[in-house]
Enzyme design. Sequence first.
Site, PDB file in Angstrom:
ATOM      1  N   CYS A   1     -13.415  -7.291  12.280  1.00 61.44           N
ATOM      2  CA  CYS A   1     -13.146  -6.287  11.413  1.00 61.44           C
ATOM      3  C   CYS A   1     -14.788  -5.693  10.259  1.00 61.44           C
ATOM      4  O   CYS A   1     -15.379  -4.746  10.007  1.00 61.44           O
ATOM      5  CB  CYS A   1     -12.548  -5.772  10.003  1.00 61.44           C
ATOM      6  SG  CYS A   1     -12.784  -7.518   8.946  1.00 61.44           S
TER       7      CYS A   1
ATOM      8  N   HIS B   1     -11.099  -7.772   3.808  1.00 63.71           N
ATOM      9  CA  HIS B   1     -11.034  -6.602   5.664  1.00 63.71           C
ATOM     10  C   HIS B   1     -12.673  -5.855   4.959  1.00 63.71           C
ATOM     11  O   HIS B   1     -12.446  -5.398   3.484  1.00 63.71           O
ATOM     12  CB  HIS B   1      -9.563  -5.709   5.227  1.00 63.71           C
ATOM     13  CG  HIS B   1      -9.992  -4.559   6.621  1.00 63.71           C
ATOM     14  ND1 HIS B   1     -10.241  -5.157   7.716  1.00 63.71           N
ATOM     15  CD2 HIS B   1     -10.583  -3.434   6.486  1.00 63.71           C
ATOM     16  CE1 HIS B   1     -10.442  -3.840   8.265  1.00 63.71           C
ATOM     17  NE2 HIS B   1     -10.469  -2.937   7.619  1.00 63.71           N
TER      18      HIS B   1
ATOM     19  N   ASP C   1     -12.714   2.985   8.196  1.00 61.86           N
ATOM     20  CA  ASP C   1     -12.359   1.732   8.130  1.00 61.86           C
ATOM     21  C   ASP C   1     -11.385   1.789   9.417  1.00 61.86           C
ATOM     22  O   ASP C   1     -11.284   2.053  10.157  1.00 61.86           O
ATOM     23  CB  ASP C   1     -10.920   1.795   7.145  1.00 61.86           C
ATOM     24  CG  ASP C   1     -10.291   0.414   6.772  1.00 61.86           C
ATOM     25  OD1 ASP C   1     -10.327  -0.386   8.042  1.00 61.86           O
ATOM     26  OD2 ASP C   1      -9.675   0.322   5.868  1.00 61.86           O
TER      27      ASP C   1
END
Length: 191
Positions: A18, A120, A135
């Site tokens: 991520c 994250h 995202d």
Amino acid sequence: MNGICNGIYHEKQVRELCALHALNNLFQERDAFSKAELDEICQSLSPHVWINPHRSLLGLGNYDVNVIMAALQRKGYEAVWYDKRKPVECLRLAEICGFILNVPSDYRLGFVLLPLKRRHWVAIRQVAGTYYNLDSKLDVPHIIGQDNELLEYLREQLESKEKEMFIIVSKDVETHHLWQKEDFEYTSAKR
């Protein structure tokens, strides 16, 4: 997995990458950074250790903020930790490249939710006059809107004690604190 949606570059989540996706989504470039480059940064941050503290034990990603900060510096940018006690109205949005949020994330093994606390990284930036949540866990970028909608979105996100925000700015903007309104009075934005 990666692609252009309505002219917006958006990488989708792979393994624990991520941080890599957030950086590439922030810069709107597939090859702004590579896993090999982030792994090299990890090695340079802790050159004489067997288990690197800046990524996951298995080397699948899960990079920490030090790696993100070092990567940004390679491109002439800085990540400024945002003090959530300040109102978001103090931000000079025109001077800010984007935002990276660090948020809690569930850890799943298939359909089973495991009791592990994970973090994250999420990129937010303006593209063609509109702010987007980029995202990597989303199927497509989500529209946040214009300046006012962004400020409301950030305000809502920062209400959570579990979330942190980094303001991404050029080195010059960071050096001179141009990302923050000097004359902004804290009490005027209190609710």
